[in-house]
Motif scaffolding. Structure first.
Motif, PDB file in Angstrom:
ATOM      1  N   LEU A 301       0.812  -1.214   0.000  1.00 13.21           N
ATOM      2  CA  LEU A 301       0.000   0.000   0.000  1.00 13.21           C
ATOM      3  C   LEU A 301       0.850   1.271   0.000  1.00 13.21           C
ATOM      4  O   LEU A 301       0.473   2.273  -0.599  1.00 13.21           O
ATOM      5  CB  LEU A 301      -0.934   0.015   1.221  1.00 13.21           C
ATOM      6  CG  LEU A 301      -2.069  -1.019   1.235  1.00 13.21           C
ATOM      7  CD1 LEU A 301      -2.859  -0.902   2.518  1.00 13.21           C
ATOM      8  CD2 LEU A 301      -2.982  -0.848   0.034  1.00 13.21           C
ATOM      9  N   CYS A 302       1.987   1.226   0.678  1.00 14.45           N
ATOM     10  CA  CYS A 302       2.815   2.423   0.836  1.00 14.45           C
ATOM     11  C   CYS A 302       4.009   2.437  -0.109  1.00 14.45           C
ATOM     12  O   CYS A 302       4.922   3.258   0.051  1.00 14.45           O
ATOM     13  CB  CYS A 302       3.301   2.536   2.279  1.00 14.45           C
ATOM     14  SG  CYS A 302       1.969   2.602   3.491  1.00 14.45           S
ATOM     15  N   ALA A 303       4.027   1.534  -1.076  1.00 15.09           N
ATOM     16  CA  ALA A 303       5.197   1.419  -1.948  1.00 15.09           C
ATOM     17  C   ALA A 303       5.371   2.633  -2.846  1.00 15.09           C
ATOM     18  O   ALA A 303       6.471   3.059  -3.133  1.00 15.09           O
ATOM     19  CB  ALA A 303       5.088   0.159  -2.806  1.00 15.09           C
ATOM     20  N   SER A 331      -4.601   6.976  -2.100  1.00 11.56           N
ATOM     21  CA  SER A 331      -5.527   5.957  -1.605  1.00 11.56           C
ATOM     22  C   SER A 331      -4.816   4.858  -0.832  1.00 11.56           C
ATOM     23  O   SER A 331      -5.350   4.328   0.150  1.00 11.56           O
ATOM     24  CB  SER A 331      -6.304   5.359  -2.778  1.00 11.56           C
ATOM     25  OG  SER A 331      -5.416   4.768  -3.715  1.00 11.56           O
ATOM     26  N   GLY A 332      -3.584   4.512  -1.276  1.00 14.61           N
ATOM     27  CA  GLY A 332      -2.848   3.484  -0.570  1.00 14.61           C
ATOM     28  C   GLY A 332      -2.482   3.903   0.840  1.00 14.61           C
ATOM     29  O   GLY A 332      -2.614   3.117   1.789  1.00 14.61           O
ATOM     30  N   ILE A 333      -2.035   5.141   1.006  1.00 14.96           N
ATOM     31  CA  ILE A 333      -1.686   5.659   2.329  1.00 14.96           C
ATOM     32  C   ILE A 333      -2.922   5.698   3.217  1.00 14.96           C
ATOM     33  O   ILE A 333      -2.881   5.319   4.399  1.00 14.96           O
ATOM     34  CB  ILE A 333      -1.055   7.057   2.207  1.00 14.96           C
ATOM     35  CG1 ILE A 333       0.277   6.986   1.447  1.00 14.96           C
ATOM     36  CG2 ILE A 333      -0.851   7.665   3.592  1.00 14.96           C
ATOM     37  CD1 ILE A 333       1.360   6.229   2.165  1.00 14.96           C
ATOM     38  N   LYS A 334      -4.043   6.166   2.663  1.00 13.48           N
ATOM     39  CA  LYS A 334      -5.279   6.213   3.450  1.00 13.48           C
ATOM     40  C   LYS A 334      -5.708   4.813   3.893  1.00 13.48           C
ATOM     41  O   LYS A 334      -6.151   4.611   5.026  1.00 13.48           O
ATOM     42  CB  LYS A 334      -6.395   6.864   2.620  1.00 13.48           C
ATOM     43  CG  LYS A 334      -6.233   8.356   2.414  1.00 13.48           C
ATOM     44  CD  LYS A 334      -7.385   8.912   1.587  1.00 13.48           C
ATOM     45  CE  LYS A 334      -7.270  10.417   1.410  1.00 13.48           C
ATOM     46  NZ  LYS A 334      -7.437  11.143   2.689  1.00 13.48           N
ATOM     47  N   GLN A 335      -5.576   3.842   2.969  1.00 18.36           N
ATOM     48  CA  GLN A 335      -5.955   2.475   3.297  1.00 18.36           C
ATOM     49  C   GLN A 335      -5.039   1.904   4.379  1.00 18.36           C
ATOM     50  O   GLN A 335      -5.501   1.211   5.294  1.00 18.36           O
ATOM     51  CB  GLN A 335      -5.889   1.614   2.042  1.00 18.36           C
ATOM     52  CG  GLN A 335      -6.476   0.235   2.183  1.00 18.36           C
ATOM     53  CD  GLN A 335      -7.984   0.262   2.323  1.00 18.36           C
ATOM     54  OE1 GLN A 335      -8.491   0.261   3.432  1.00 18.36           O
ATOM     55  NE2 GLN A 335      -8.695   0.301   1.210  1.00 18.36           N
ATOM     56  N   VAL A 406       7.753   0.017   5.690  1.00 20.07           N
ATOM     57  CA  VAL A 406       7.774   1.294   4.965  1.00 20.07           C
ATOM     58  C   VAL A 406       9.013   2.134   5.234  1.00 20.07           C
ATOM     59  O   VAL A 406       9.247   3.114   4.520  1.00 20.07           O
ATOM     60  CB  VAL A 406       6.512   2.129   5.310  1.00 20.07           C
ATOM     61  CG1 VAL A 406       5.244   1.336   5.054  1.00 20.07           C
ATOM     62  CG2 VAL A 406       6.545   2.616   6.757  1.00 20.07           C
ATOM     63  N   ALA A 407       9.817   1.797   6.225  1.00 20.85           N
ATOM     64  CA  ALA A 407      10.962   2.640   6.582  1.00 20.85           C
ATOM     65  C   ALA A 407      12.038   2.611   5.507  1.00 20.85           C
ATOM     66  O   ALA A 407      12.248   1.586   4.845  1.00 20.85           O
ATOM     67  CB  ALA A 407      11.543   2.192   7.919  1.00 20.85           C
ATOM     68  N   THR A 408      12.728   3.734   5.330  1.00 24.93           N
ATOM     69  CA  THR A 408      13.867   3.792   4.425  1.00 24.93           C
ATOM     70  C   THR A 408      15.078   3.147   5.082  1.00 24.93           C
ATOM     71  O   THR A 408      15.067   2.847   6.285  1.00 24.93           O
ATOM     72  CB  THR A 408      14.196   5.246   4.075  1.00 24.93           C
ATOM     73  OG1 THR A 408      14.615   5.924   5.275  1.00 24.93           O
ATOM     74  CG2 THR A 408      12.993   5.965   3.494  1.00 24.93           C
ATOM     75  N   ASN A 409      16.135   2.950   4.311  1.00 28.59           N
ATOM     76  CA  ASN A 409      17.358   2.366   4.857  1.00 28.59           C
ATOM     77  C   ASN A 409      17.920   3.210   5.992  1.00 28.59           C
ATOM     78  O   ASN A 409      18.399   2.680   7.001  1.00 28.59           O
ATOM     79  CB  ASN A 409      18.413   2.209   3.759  1.00 28.59           C
ATOM     80  CG  ASN A 409      18.064   1.098   2.778  1.00 28.59           C
ATOM     81  OD1 ASN A 409      17.172   0.290   3.036  1.00 28.59           O
ATOM     82  ND2 ASN A 409      18.751   1.066   1.655  1.00 28.59           N
ATOM     83  N   THR A 410      17.866   4.529   5.839  1.00 25.86           N
ATOM     84  CA  THR A 410      18.354   5.420   6.891  1.00 25.86           C
ATOM     85  C   THR A 410      17.534   5.267   8.155  1.00 25.86           C
ATOM     86  O   THR A 410      18.069   5.225   9.272  1.00 25.86           O
ATOM     87  CB  THR A 410      18.298   6.881   6.414  1.00 25.86           C
ATOM     88  OG1 THR A 410      19.070   7.015   5.223  1.00 25.86           O
ATOM     89  CG2 THR A 410      18.828   7.823   7.472  1.00 25.86           C
TER      90      THR A 410
END
Length: 526
Positions: A301-303, A331-335, A406-410
């Protein structure tokens, strides 16, 4: 895309929950009989062997599994990379076995033979990894459900079968029943996964064996994405970046087992293992399947947020970025937001009766199912304390699933640093509770609560920052139950204590009727 992902993940979670309920019900029933043939010392030794097997599997595949869930580089790419788990697991099996034998090994029958069997079983289980990751990429949760159900049933039957046979023959086989069960589990898992996914691979044109992804003669930019024309560089890089975090997470998740093996006697280890097995039954049946399915869902969803932000450009302390207007959420973030809120809200509601009645029902429950040799140990008190730990375990599981998805590498690196601090808090708490206050196994549970509380605070702070920068507000208070629900939950234990002695002439059944009546009134008010 988001609706189909939600639907698939919901179905997947349902399959996994049904799998856990069915398989755990069978395992639970047979294990209650098995406990009649075991001493706390034998169970304590089996916990050490289980920890050995878990360690091999965790360090071999965990970081790669999380990396494969976070990127969609094609089924063949993830299958190829999964073979690195097997390559890592082979030497790790021997190395960890050597390290274990250097410790103070318990003097129980067939320990060395069982250790060897556990090592072979770990390697066999790793060989099912290519089929497992292919099924995860295709979101074929039915395949996973059938494989794990068959494996769990075979493990239970093999463990109980060897124990019953030894009892009838009058032989002392020590921990050998548990080794036989682990081998049966690994073999069944491998056979079901491989046979089921081989059919899928044939129909969808991919292979469960390593396959060239790019010709060595090609020099285009895409060929540079693959190492040795087999392994996706982005996936491999992400897996390596997650390895440090996975190592720290292992210490945090298995820290109780490591500490109890170091600080407690073998009998206390058995009592703690029994309590944690019963206490974690809800977590394994309900929370773990939801956590695994939601992590896959959140990653999808958050890709591709509508206004992507470069990794590391926003942090919790970067106020200049935080003050900028947030982009509208897609919509993906909302879902993802609504799904996370629903799950957390459900967990908090489930936690209320568990906190009110669990500590008082736990000793009664244990006396009914485990036998007298267990009720005379610290197991009832440890199980009662474990009831306070389960809500923390559940909330941390789903919130950490969101972070890892969903987290980035940092951000993952920052999480690894914070996890090191959380482990220090955990170890310090364990020393205070176990050594200073002399709480024994209860102290390990209390230290785990401190650990989970720290991790939940970090996860919730990350969740708020993530949704804020993607145009969606997340308020922690929205997932908490109402004031009235909290009030009656706080009052219920006082009512249970004040009615102690009522129906005492009926023994355990009288206590069950008394607490059950209070629970009925509580449920109506809730």
């Amino acid at each position: 895309m988001s609706d189909s992902a939600v639907s698939a993940s919901a179905k997947g979670a349902s399959f996994l929950i049904l799998l856990q309920i069915g398989s755990r019900a069978l395992t639970f029933a047979l294990n209650q009989v098995l406990l009649r043939f075991l001493s706390p010392e034998i169970l304590g030794a089996s916990v050490q062997l289980e920890l050995y097997c878990i360690s091999v599997l965790y360090f071999s595949r965990e970081s790669l599994r999380v990396a494969l869930q976070r990127r969609a580089d094609g089924v063949q790419a993830v299958v190829n990379l999964s073979y690195l788990s097997i390559a890592i697991g082979l030497p790790l099996t021997f190395l960890l076995a050597k390290l274990y034998l250097r410790t103070e090994v318990p003097l129980v029958p067939y320990l060395l033979e069982s250790l060897a069997i556990y090592g072979v079983a770990a390697v066999i289980e790793l060989c099912s990894e290519p089929a497992f990751v292919a099924g995860q990429q295709k979101m074929l949760y039915k395949v996973r459900a059938s494989a794990e159900a068959a494996a769990t049933v075979m493990k239970t039957l093999a463990t109980c079968g060897v124990a019953f046979w030894a009892s009838r023959q009058g032989r002392e086989v020590g921990v050998l029943p548990f080794a036989a069960g682990q081998m049966a589990y690994a073999a069944a898992l491998f056979l079901v996964y491989t046979t089921r996914m081989a059919l899928t691979a044939s129909s969808e044109n991919f292979s469960l064996l390593p396959k060239w992804l790019k010709s060595r003669s090609e020099n285009d930019s895409k060929s540079e994405q693959y190492m040795l024309s087999l392994f996706s560089r982005p996936l491999l890089t992400l897996g390596l970046s997650l390895s440090v975090q996975s190592s720290i997470k292992y210490v945090l998740t298995q820290g109780d087992s490591l500490l109890i093996a170091t600080l407690a006697s073998l009998q206390d280890q058995g009592a703690y293992a029994l309590s944690s097995n019963y206490g974690g039954l809800i977590a394994r049946m309900l929370f773990q399947p939801i956590e695994e399915a939601s992590r896959n869902l959140f990653a999808k969803l958050c890709a591709s947020p509508s206004a992507p932000i470069a990794p590391g450009t926003i942090s919790g302390n970067d106020k200049s970025n935080q003050d900028q207007p947030s982009p509208p959420a897609n919509s993906g973030i909302k879902q993802a937001h609504s799904t996370l809120v629903i799950i957390l809200r459900l967990y908090t509601l489930i936690s209320l009766p568990l906190l009110s009645f669990g500590p008082y029902l736990a000793p009664i429950f244990l006396s009914l199912i485990a036998g007298r040799q267990w009720t005379s140990t610290d197991a009832p008190a440890v199980l009662a304390t474990y009831c306070y730990y389960i809500p923390f375990l559940a909330i941390n599981g789903v919130s950490e699933a969101f972070v890892s998805a969903v987290a980035t590498n940092t951000e993952l690196y920052a999480q690894s640093v914070w996890m090191g601090a959380f482990f220090a808090a955990f170890a310090g708490g364990a020393w205070v509770f176990v050594r200073v206050l002399e709480w024994g196994a209860k102290g390990i549970v209390a230290a785990n609560i401190v650990n989970m509380a720290c991790r939940i605070v970090f996860n919730m702070a990350f969740v708020r920052r993530f949704f804020k920068r993607n145009g969606e507000a997340f308020e922690v208070l929205t997932v908490l139950p109402g004031a009235a629900s909290i009030a009656i939950t706080a009052v219920a234990p006082s009512v249970i204590i004040s009615t102690t002695g009522m129906f005492s002439q009926y023994g355990v059944m009288g206590d069950l009727v008394r607490i059950g009546g209070i629970a009925a009134v509580y449920a109506a008010l809730l």
